[in-house]
Motif scaffolding. Structure first.
Motif, PDB file in Angstrom:
ATOM      1  N   TYR A  25     -14.803  11.781   2.786  1.00  0.00           N
ATOM      2  CA  TYR A  25     -15.172  10.681   2.257  1.00  0.00           C
ATOM      3  C   TYR A  25     -16.267  10.635   1.545  1.00  0.00           C
ATOM      4  O   TYR A  25     -17.059  11.632   1.308  1.00  0.00           O
ATOM      5  N   ASN A  26     -16.708   9.066   1.051  1.00  0.00           N
ATOM      6  CA  ASN A  26     -17.993   9.151   0.400  1.00  0.00           C
ATOM      7  C   ASN A  26     -17.826   9.828  -0.774  1.00  0.00           C
ATOM      8  O   ASN A  26     -19.093  10.815  -1.188  1.00  0.00           O
ATOM      9  N   TYR A  28     -18.316  10.540  -4.720  1.00  0.00           N
ATOM     10  CA  TYR A  28     -18.799  10.012  -6.132  1.00  0.00           C
ATOM     11  C   TYR A  28     -19.257  11.067  -6.666  1.00  0.00           C
ATOM     12  O   TYR A  28     -19.512  12.115  -6.433  1.00  0.00           O
ATOM     13  N   ASN A  66     -17.343   6.052  -8.203  1.00  0.00           N
ATOM     14  CA  ASN A  66     -17.335   5.915  -6.862  1.00  0.00           C
ATOM     15  C   ASN A  66     -15.799   5.831  -6.446  1.00  0.00           C
ATOM     16  O   ASN A  66     -15.130   5.004  -6.741  1.00  0.00           O
ATOM     17  N   HIS A  68     -13.230   5.150  -3.459  1.00  0.00           N
ATOM     18  CA  HIS A  68     -13.242   4.585  -1.973  1.00  0.00           C
ATOM     19  C   HIS A  68     -12.199   4.971  -1.237  1.00  0.00           C
ATOM     20  O   HIS A  68     -11.572   4.234  -0.657  1.00  0.00           O
ATOM     21  N   GLU A  70     -10.157   8.607   0.985  1.00  0.00           N
ATOM     22  CA  GLU A  70     -10.412   9.359   1.896  1.00  0.00           C
ATOM     23  C   GLU A  70      -9.141  10.521   1.987  1.00  0.00           C
ATOM     24  O   GLU A  70      -8.011   9.962   1.977  1.00  0.00           O
ATOM     25  N   THR A 108     -20.607  17.060  10.559  1.00  0.00           N
ATOM     26  CA  THR A 108     -20.474  16.277   9.586  1.00  0.00           C
ATOM     27  C   THR A 108     -21.478  16.948   8.681  1.00  0.00           C
ATOM     28  O   THR A 108     -22.657  17.263   8.921  1.00  0.00           O
ATOM     29  N   LYS A 110     -22.763  17.019   4.276  1.00  0.00           N
ATOM     30  CA  LYS A 110     -23.009  16.293   2.899  1.00  0.00           C
ATOM     31  C   LYS A 110     -22.965  17.458   2.185  1.00  0.00           C
ATOM     32  O   LYS A 110     -23.879  18.411   2.200  1.00  0.00           O
ATOM     33  N   TYR A 112     -22.828  18.687  -2.319  1.00  0.00           N
ATOM     34  CA  TYR A 112     -22.660  18.447  -3.860  1.00  0.00           C
ATOM     35  C   TYR A 112     -22.699  19.701  -4.601  1.00  0.00           C
ATOM     36  O   TYR A 112     -22.953  20.633  -3.979  1.00  0.00           O
ATOM     37  N   TYR A 122     -20.444  14.496  -5.468  1.00  0.00           N
ATOM     38  CA  TYR A 122     -20.929  14.447  -4.049  1.00  0.00           C
ATOM     39  C   TYR A 122     -19.779  13.921  -3.115  1.00  0.00           C
ATOM     40  O   TYR A 122     -19.031  13.324  -3.434  1.00  0.00           O
ATOM     41  N   PHE A 123     -19.765  14.456  -1.896  1.00  0.00           N
ATOM     42  CA  PHE A 123     -19.055  14.013  -0.816  1.00  0.00           C
ATOM     43  C   PHE A 123     -19.396  14.443   0.572  1.00  0.00           C
ATOM     44  O   PHE A 123     -20.220  15.344   0.645  1.00  0.00           O
ATOM     45  N   THR A 124     -18.864  13.834   1.433  1.00  0.00           N
ATOM     46  CA  THR A 124     -19.111  14.133   2.851  1.00  0.00           C
ATOM     47  C   THR A 124     -17.897  14.521   3.663  1.00  0.00           C
ATOM     48  O   THR A 124     -16.797  13.780   3.300  1.00  0.00           O
TER      49      THR A 124
END
Length: 128
Positions: A25-26, A28, A66, A68, A70, A108, A110, A112, A122-124
């Motif tokens: 998710y996240n 961008y 971005n 949105h 997942e 979790t 993060k 990039y 970038y992603f998580t």
């Protein structure tokens, strides 16, 4: 009895015997550069891990999209290969702007990476 089952599942997941869940998710990008004929990108991402894959919607006319959306994969395990491919949507052929890949780990994280054509993705992800 139910609490024993939950405890057993937690132990098995920790031992990498049971399959765990992945969530990406996240997602961008910043500063992506499409082909020279297009001032701003029309970007999208194809995410994959094992047999699970997800292609995001196209975000039009921006170097800083971005997404949105997942990717979920319930059978992911530590060490599985996660790949995100960034594309610029074109009329005839879409341009591959770059690939980000990692072997996933529990927790979790993060991440990039720099795209060869310019910009960053970038992603998580969370692996439970």
């Amino acid at each position: 009895m139910a609490s024993r089952l939950c405890l057993l599942l937690l132990i098995l997941c920790g031992l990498n015997v049971a399959q765990c869940g992945l969530r990406v998710y996240n997602v961008y990008a910043r500063g992506i550069r499409p082909d020279p004929g297009n001032n701003n990108g029309d970007g999208y991402v194809r995410m994959s891990c094992g047999p699970a894959s997800k292609t995001t919607n196209v975000v039009f006319n921006t170097p800083d999209p971005n997404w949105h959306e997942e990717l979920h994969y319930s059978r992911a395990s530590p060490g599985n290969y996660l790949e995100l491919r960034v594309y610029d949507k074109d009329v005839i052929f879409d341009d591959l702007l770059g690939i980000c890949a990692t072997n996933i780990q529990k927790g979790t994280r993060k991440r990039y990476c720099s795209l060869p054509t310019g910009g960053y993705l970038y992603f998580t992800y969370t692996l439970s």
